[in-house]
Scaffold this motif. Structure first.
Motif, mmCIF file in Angstrom:
data_model
loop_
_atom_site.group_PDB
_atom_site.id
_atom_site.type_symbol
_atom_site.label_atom_id
_atom_site.label_comp_id
_atom_site.label_asym_id
_atom_site.label_seq_id
_atom_site.Cartn_x
_atom_site.Cartn_y
_atom_site.Cartn_z
ATOM 1 N N SER A 166 0.853 -1.184 0.000
ATOM 2 C CA SER A 166 0.000 0.000 0.000
ATOM 3 C C SER A 166 0.890 1.234 0.000
ATOM 4 O O SER A 166 2.113 1.151 0.153
ATOM 5 C CB SER A 166 -0.885 0.001 1.240
ATOM 6 O OG SER A 166 -0.080 0.132 2.410
ATOM 7 N N ALA A 167 0.264 2.400 -0.142
ATOM 8 C CA ALA A 167 1.038 3.639 -0.119
ATOM 9 C C ALA A 167 1.762 3.791 1.219
ATOM 10 O O ALA A 167 2.930 4.193 1.265
ATOM 11 C CB ALA A 167 0.119 4.827 -0.370
ATOM 12 N N GLY A 168 1.062 3.456 2.330
ATOM 13 C CA GLY A 168 1.692 3.552 3.637
ATOM 14 C C GLY A 168 2.860 2.598 3.777
ATOM 15 O O GLY A 168 3.914 2.953 4.317
ATOM 16 N N ALA A 169 2.700 1.373 3.284
ATOM 17 C CA ALA A 169 3.777 0.388 3.366
ATOM 18 C C ALA A 169 4.962 0.805 2.504
ATOM 19 O O ALA A 169 6.119 0.580 2.860
ATOM 20 C CB ALA A 169 3.261 -0.983 2.951
ATOM 21 N N ARG A 170 4.675 1.407 1.359
ATOM 22 C CA ARG A 170 5.774 1.895 0.516
ATOM 23 C C ARG A 170 6.540 3.000 1.227
ATOM 24 O O ARG A 170 7.779 3.048 1.174
ATOM 25 C CB ARG A 170 5.228 2.394 -0.826
ATOM 26 C CG ARG A 170 4.792 1.284 -1.766
ATOM 27 C CD ARG A 170 4.605 1.805 -3.194
ATOM 28 N NE ARG A 170 3.530 2.795 -3.283
ATOM 29 C CZ ARG A 170 2.261 2.494 -3.497
ATOM 30 N NH1 ARG A 170 1.894 1.213 -3.632
ATOM 31 N NH2 ARG A 170 1.336 3.440 -3.580
ATOM 32 N N ASN A 171 5.817 3.880 1.899
ATOM 33 C CA ASN A 171 6.498 4.930 2.660
ATOM 34 C C ASN A 171 7.333 4.342 3.791
ATOM 35 O O ASN A 171 8.432 4.821 4.086
ATOM 36 C CB ASN A 171 5.476 5.922 3.223
ATOM 37 C CG ASN A 171 4.982 6.910 2.184
ATOM 38 O OD1 ASN A 171 5.676 7.179 1.202
ATOM 39 N ND2 ASN A 171 3.792 7.457 2.389
ATOM 40 N N ALA A 172 6.812 3.299 4.448
ATOM 41 C CA ALA A 172 7.564 2.648 5.520
ATOM 42 C C ALA A 172 8.852 2.047 4.970
ATOM 43 O O ALA A 172 9.917 2.151 5.588
ATOM 44 C CB ALA A 172 6.704 1.575 6.181
#
Length: 301
Positions: A166-172
């Motif tokens: 997800s976008a959040g996981a990519r940022n992480a």
């Protein structure tokens, strides 16, 4: 260490890719951390309690605590008298090769439960230790393979591939890469989030969801893991502390001991510190490197 606590962290040269820990802990508390290896911890006395992901679990005599690589967990006494255990840390390639050889499983394998109630398997783990202590390479290797195959058959399998990020996981993941690259001088959470085009709280939540701990805790764990690599190559502890971003050697000592169970100097001597381990002496099996870090009475078997 607290009075009565004792730990021996070592390697047996005839069992490459495996670390060994025999310890008794009473007030010891492991910080949330990860290992690059698998963990098979056979409890022989007392009870160990540990957070495995978001669950608090307990392991007592005859049980084995199983931890997969890169899985956040803690560790502390589950009863006032503490716990004694013998632990083996086989690297992932060893476990994968045993899975392919015995179960025809090829790929990423892991265990599905953090605690296994299997007294026979626990005796096999203890047997690996005793064979290594006696210099019996055939027995140590055989017992390691037997207990690993047994655990894989009853509580293991292929690890399910992760879904698309997800976008959040990519940022992480991007945040983790930044922290790895700038370990010595990491940015603040606000600055890091700004660089990634997100908010601090969104990044904090995404990072914890992805890696089981907030960025600052992950960074401390990553520093300890990199320090281990430097110590293995012969880097003195003080230099290793500076190279990974700890303020000084005492800062490294504190966090290293909370994650590994022994101080960095004792760990380096046990691992040989990039040098050929000395043989024999003090009951140590030929071809092994060992270090006992202790206070108090003799540790139970």
């Amino acid at each position: 260490m607290a009075s009565g606590e004792r730990a021996r962290y070592w390697q047996y040269a005839e069992l490459p890719g495996v670390d060994l820990l025999h310890a008794r802990y009473i007030r010891k508390a492991f910080a949330r951390h990860t290992h690059e290896t698998f963990v098979f911890a056979a409890i022989t006395e007392g009870v160990e309690a540990f957070h495995y992901r978001d669950e608090l679990v307990h392991a007592g005599p005859g049980q084995i605590a199983l931890v997969n690589p890169d899985t956040p967990h803690t560790g502390h006494a589950g009863v006032p008298e503490g716990w004694t255990y013998r632990t083996i840390y086989p690297d992932a390639e060893i476990v994968r090769s045993i899975a392919a050889d015995t179960l025809a499983l090829r790929g990423s394998v892991g265990f599905t439960t953090p605690v296994v109630d299997d007294p026979y398997a626990a005796r096999l783990v203890v047997g690996v230790h005793r064979a290594a202590e006696e210099g019996n390479a055939l027995a140590a290797d055989s017992l390691l393979r037997l207990v690993t195959a047994r655990m894989l058959r009853s509580h293991g399998g292929l690890v399910t591939p992760l879904p698309a990020l997800s976008a959040g996981a990519r940022n992480a993941a991007r945040a983790r890469a930044v922290l790895e690259d700038r370990m010595v001088e990491p940015p603040t959470l606000e600055r890091l989030a700004g660089e990634l085009g997100t908010s601090p709280f969104a990044l904090l939540r995404a990072f914890r969801d992805a890696y089981g701990m907030p960025p600052h805790t992950w960074l401390t764990d990553a520093r300890v893991r990199r320090a281990r690599q430097l110590l293995d190559s012969g880097t003195p502890p003080a230099a290793a502390a500076a190279a990974v971003g700890f303020t000084d050697q005492s800062h490294l000592n504190r966090h290293f001991t909370r994650s590994v169970g022994v101080p960095p100097g004792a760990y380096q001597r046990a691992r040989g510190g990039g040098r050929t381990p000395r043989s024999g002496g003090g009951g140590t099996a030929p071809g092994s490197a060992a270090r006992t870090y202790k206070t108090g009475p003799t540790m139970p078997p």
